[in-house]
Enzyme design. Structure first.
Site, short mmCIF file in Angstrom:
data_model
loop_
_atom_site.label_atom_id
_atom_site.label_comp_id
_atom_site.label_asym_id
_atom_site.label_seq_id
_atom_site.Cartn_x
_atom_site.Cartn_y
_atom_site.Cartn_z
NE ARG A 13 -1.64 3.65 1.20
CZ ARG A 13 -2.35 3.16 2.22
NH1 ARG A 13 -1.80 2.29 3.05
NH2 ARG A 13 -3.62 3.49 2.38
CB CYS A 238 -2.46 -2.50 7.35
SG CYS A 238 -1.32 -1.56 8.38
P1 HMG Z 1 10.32 6.13 13.97
O1 HMG Z 1 11.36 5.06 14.02
O2 HMG Z 1 9.55 6.40 15.22
O3 HMG Z 1 10.89 7.49 13.39
O4 HMG Z 1 9.28 5.74 12.81
P2 HMG Z 1 12.08 8.39 13.80
O5 HMG Z 1 11.66 9.78 13.54
O6 HMG Z 1 12.59 8.02 15.17
O7 HMG Z 1 13.22 8.00 12.73
C1 HMG Z 1 13.82 6.72 12.70
C2 HMG Z 1 14.43 6.48 11.33
O8 HMG Z 1 13.41 6.52 10.33
C3 HMG Z 1 15.45 7.55 10.93
O9 HMG Z 1 16.37 6.91 10.06
C4 HMG Z 1 14.62 8.51 10.10
O10 HMG Z 1 15.38 9.25 9.20
C5 HMG Z 1 13.70 7.56 9.37
P3 HMG Z 1 17.75 6.30 10.62
O11 HMG Z 1 18.44 7.47 11.27
O12 HMG Z 1 17.41 5.21 11.61
O13 HMG Z 1 18.43 5.78 9.38
N1 HMG Z 1 12.43 8.18 8.98
C6 HMG Z 1 11.97 8.19 7.72
N2 HMG Z 1 12.44 7.66 6.58
C7 HMG Z 1 11.70 7.85 5.46
N3 HMG Z 1 10.53 8.52 5.45
C8 HMG Z 1 10.03 9.05 6.57
C9 HMG Z 1 10.76 8.89 7.76
N4 HMG Z 1 10.54 9.28 9.04
C10 HMG Z 1 11.57 8.86 9.75
N5 HMG Z 1 8.86 9.68 6.53
C11 HMG Z 1 7.66 6.27 11.15
C12 HMG Z 1 8.16 6.56 12.56
C13 HMG Z 1 6.30 6.90 11.02
C14 HMG Z 1 8.64 6.86 10.16
C15 HMG Z 1 7.59 4.75 10.96
O14 HMG Z 1 6.86 4.20 12.02
C16 HMG Z 1 6.97 4.36 9.66
O15 HMG Z 1 7.51 4.60 8.59
N6 HMG Z 1 5.79 3.69 9.69
C17 HMG Z 1 5.13 3.32 8.43
C18 HMG Z 1 3.79 2.81 8.70
C19 HMG Z 1 3.07 2.50 7.42
O16 HMG Z 1 3.42 2.96 6.34
N7 HMG Z 1 2.00 1.69 7.57
C20 HMG Z 1 1.17 1.33 6.48
C21 HMG Z 1 0.33 2.47 5.99
S1 HMG Z 1 -1.03 2.87 7.08
C22 HMG Z 1 -2.32 1.84 6.56
O17 HMG Z 1 -2.11 0.96 5.78
C23 HMG Z 1 -3.71 2.14 7.04
C24 HMG Z 1 -4.56 2.87 6.01
O18 HMG Z 1 -4.63 2.13 4.81
C25 HMG Z 1 -5.97 3.09 6.56
C26 HMG Z 1 -6.62 1.81 7.11
O19 HMG Z 1 -6.72 0.81 6.39
O20 HMG Z 1 -6.98 1.86 8.29
C27 HMG Z 1 -3.97 4.25 5.68
MG MG Z 2 -5.97 0.49 4.46
#
Ligand code: HMG
Ligand code: MG
Length: 298
Positions: A13, A238
């Site tokens: 991931r 990230c």
């Molecule tokens: P948003 O645009 O605010 O969401 O995104 P929304 O609710 O307004 O929906 C917009 C669109 O997204 C809609 O689709 C929803 O259906 C879809 P459309 O009508 O435009 O076709 N949608 C989704 N689709 C699939 N799965 C979902 C989902 N939710 C809404 N769950 C959202 C908000 C959170 C979805 C977006 O910002 C996002 O996906 N962000 C991903 C961030 C991410 O994955 N970052 C990397 C991981 S975190 C990390 O790496 C840190 C960590 O490792 C710890 C560290 O190192 O610190 C964990």
């Molecule tokens: Mg991380």
């Protein structure tokens, strides 16, 4: 200090989410299965997030459907909201992870909402998970620094860690997202968070941008933490923390722990082979010093 350490392998991931070229479902499945057969008991398998935001994780449902699950191994997936949770459940995930941040700016860039709004989005995930007996892990990003805000007040880290724990997270993983923290700062953060969350429920998630991650793991072990996230071959980063390198390499953690008499259950040779294999697939040199040292010389 613990005699055994839990490793949460996040390579499939955190390691792959930042890759530009889409890695095939087959490669992801093989990676996950190889990590589990090397002895990892927790392998983060993907993320149910928006495919527009993180295209690399779009096929997590296919990955989850294809992996042969090894008894005793958990395969957590990220779920930022109820939609993600529903995807995870359809894919038969029994462990999910919500991910919040100690930084407002990072929260907005990463999940498009404020820290307070993120908690509101997580609440229904915790409620549904509780009703269905699904375990929820809680991540806190930017505990030792933020790519947008710089240093983050310790009280902000404590507040979000406590909020996730109070909602029912079985473990809080403290993320040094951009890998800037040092051992003394890590100890200070841990002791502050441990005032609100039992230290046995904390995990360290240290990216290795400044080469501090292994030192921070040892500082955390001395502080009583016994669970660490790491990424095979040091893959990753990230997408919303530009320039940050991958997590500490699992091989480097396993070598350091085993040489010091701490058990992980992971077979270092099998891990190194997996690291060499995925590095070749991705066309890059492993980021693990241990794997580089053990690599057959040309
Ligand atoms: P948003 O645009 O605010 O969401 O995104 P929304 O609710 O307004 O929906 C917009 C669109 O997204 C809609 O689709 C929803 O259906 C879809 P459309 O009508 O435009 O076709 N949608 C989704 N689709 C699939 N799965 C979902 C989902 N939710 C809404 N769950 C959202 C908000 C959170 C979805 C977006 O910002 C996002 O996906 N962000 C991903 C961030 C991410 O994955 N970052 C990397 C991981 S975190 C990390 O790496 C840190 C960590 O490792 C710890 C560290 O190192 O610190 C964990
Ligand atoms: Mg991380």
């Amino acid at each position: 200090m613990a005699a055994a350490v839990n490793i949460v392998e996040v390579g499939p991931r955190d390691g792959l989410q930042n890759e530009k070229e889409i890695v095939s479902v087959g490669t992801k499945v093989t990676l996950i299965e190889r990590l589990a057969s090397a002895g990892a008991r927790s392998v983060e398998a993907g993320a149910f997030v928006s495919p527009k935001w993180i295209p690399q994780m779009a096929a997590t449902d296919e990955v989850m459907a294809a992996i042969r699950r090894k008894p005793g191994v958990s395969y957590p997936v990220l779920t930022p909201n109820l939609k993600g949770y529903e995807g995870a459940r359809a894919a038969k995930a029994d462990t999910v992870a919500v991910f919040g941040a100690a930084s407002e700016a990072f929260s907005r860039k990463n999940i498009n909402c404020s820290v307070a709004e993120s908690i509101e989005r997580f609440k229904p995930v915790f409620e549904a998970a509780k009703a269905e007996g699904v375990r929820v892990r809680g991540y806190v990003s930017c505990v030792l620094g933020c790519p947008y805000e710089g240093r983050i007040p310790v009280r902000n880290v404590v507040r979000i860690a406590k909020a996730l724990y109070d909602l029912g997270a079985y473990e809080i993983s403290l993320g040094d997202t951009i890998g800037v923290g040092t051992p003394r700062e890590t100890k200070a953060i841990l002791s502050a968070v441990a005032g609100e969350v039992p230290v046995a429920k904390l995990a360290g998630h240290y990216h290795d941008t400044y080469g501090q991650a292994l030192a921070n793991i040892w500082a955390s072990l001395e502080g009583g933490v016994a669970t660490f996230d790491s990424s095979v071959s040091g893959l990753g980063g990230c997408p919303y923390a530009k320039g940050a390198s991958g997590n500490v390499a699992t091989e480097d953690v396993v070598y350091s722990l085993h040489q010091s008499g701490l058990a992980t259950g992971i077979d270092l040779d099998a891990l190194i082979e997996t690291s060499l294999w995925i590095s070749e697939k991705l066309g890059r040199r492993p980021q693990s010093k241990v794997t580089l040292a053990r690599m057959p010389k040309a």
